[in-house]
Design a protein around this motif. Sequence first.
Motif: not given
Ligand code: FUB
Length: 618
Positions: A88, A159, A162, A217, A279, A281, A331, A347, A395, A420, A422
């Motif tokens: 992603f 993803h 996503y 996601h 999770h 988010v 997370e 996060e 983060y 990563c 995001c």
């Molecule tokens: O998986 C995409 C993003 O990376 C998630 O929203 C975050 O928590 C991180 O894991």
Amino acid sequence: MNVKKLLFFCPLLGLLLACSEQPADQLSFVPFTDVTITGGFWQPRMETELNVTVPFSVQHCEPALERFRQCKAFLEGDTTSIPECHRFISSDMYKVMEGVAYSLMLRPDKQLEAWMDSTIALIAACQQEDGYLYITHICGNPNPEEMGLEPYSYVIHSHELYNMGHLYEAAVAYWQATGKRSLMDVAEKSARHINHVFFEGDPNYNGGKPVNQAPGHEEIELALCKMYRATGEKLYLEMAQKFLDIRGVTFIPDGVETCSPEYAQQHLPVREQEEAVGHCVRAIYLYTGMAQVDALTGKNDYTHALDAIWNNLVSSRMHVTGGLGADRRIEGFGEMYSLPNKEAYDETCAAVANVFFNNAMFLAEKDAKYLDIAEISLFNNALAGISLSGDRFFYVNPLESDGADDFNWGVYGRAEWFGCSCCPPNISRLILQTPGYMYAHTSSDIYVTLYAGNETDIKLGDNNVHLSQTTDYPEEGTIALQVDPAKDGVFTLRMRIPTWCRTTSFMPGELYHFSDGLNAGYTLNVNGESFEAPLENGFAVICRTWKQGDLVELTFNQQKRFVEADERVKEDAGCHALTCGPFVYCDETVDNETNTIPYYRWANLSDHSKMKVWLPNE
Ligand code: FUB
Ligand code: ZN
């Protein structure tokens, strides 16, 4: 006597009729492009966004961009450098693009626009003829454990959808910013393709059978709502609804942790869910999508679930900073009342999502309690995710650190960017949109939702109302709002009175209460005279005939006050936190031996210091 005559003789009755008999109509926020920040808390942050964060983020898109270049070369027959397998990283770039589009709406910039155009051309060159777009599968080097061997064969973790959700959000923003449809064309082609493969069946995917599985996601659901709002194309709303309704129905994983049924909220059909799990988010994007679909369909399909989940969140699963995330392994949320401080995840993306979610809930239910949560989350957790300089990021945002084992995705203290990444573009795109959360209105009522120095014009029926607000809120609790309707007129002004100043709780949900057991209070004046405004759903309601130059003055009794947690939060037992208005303070022992500073700033002053939000009771 007809109504007009009656009103002539009895203006008060006219006032009552106008204020109470208006049909309840759709509530919407005034778009951020229509609210000009004129001073106070947000002005330097908006400037920093435009001057620093946006161009800085563009530079950090280079690795993602390089993968698109390699993918294009691959498609043209050059197989010398296959893009690295990644799930992603493209989505981080799409989020940056969305932010760039917002910045172009606020301040045109030829260089940034040229970067967008060349990036979009690359993306379009990589999109498959049928609409598929996911570099790793296109270039044929997938890691089966991350994205499956075939497209859409492992949607629980790949993803694929996503990424597309974030592309859709960027596409709508760029179309609205410039009128250019280039990215919208990619987005619409992708959406039609996904609909075909997931809900109709395409011989090239999944053996021709519809995939009919919700993505691991969430994100595409709310992005499809945005596409629907922008285009009016019903398919997108139907798709959003289908993705919601098949979650926890057509596919339920049976593993543990990141493959557990709860991790991606697949343990139950969404309408039956009543607790915030998994999770963070993912969960909050899902709830935002549910609230938006309900708003767009005008139905209450998800209302019961959303109300239950929201109550569960604010009464047992939210940190005092509005942060979400107790379990670092996933997370995600922990058990009810499990709210560790040092190990908190919180996060930045989850706080950003919490702002989106609660604002969506406010539009659905017109209750200020949602705005109170959005505000606390914004000021204390989301903004902690970015330095005042605009180019360093957190983060995770724990409530306690010993300066030694900070967990920030392998980076000690604030980071320039992440593998990563995001969070940085998420907080960046939120800040740019924040003026869009300052006012909402129907055709008869104006809601002042987030106080800030600004000016705006609101069309109310056949009247135009100019509003200018002067305040240093949330640093101070005094707000002056000048109301200038184009012509004298009866309408209702609703001023949000936050939970922290009108109850004995710091925030809705009663998880955190003031140690003094008091209600701080506020005063409200109209044209210099005290005004007794009834409170409705957390708003002081002022219904009157407004005329040019009318002045509303609202003063919150904003003092430093101790807060205690519900005794079921074991981690906070015997401790208090210090708040002032919506701010939660933080004690930094290394750099600020005598000072306690607002939480959102702690990391700006020192990334490595020891800090604590909860302090032992004396
Ligand atoms: O998986 C995409 C993003 O990376 C998630 O929203 C975050 O928590 C991180 O894991
Ligand atoms: Zn993030």
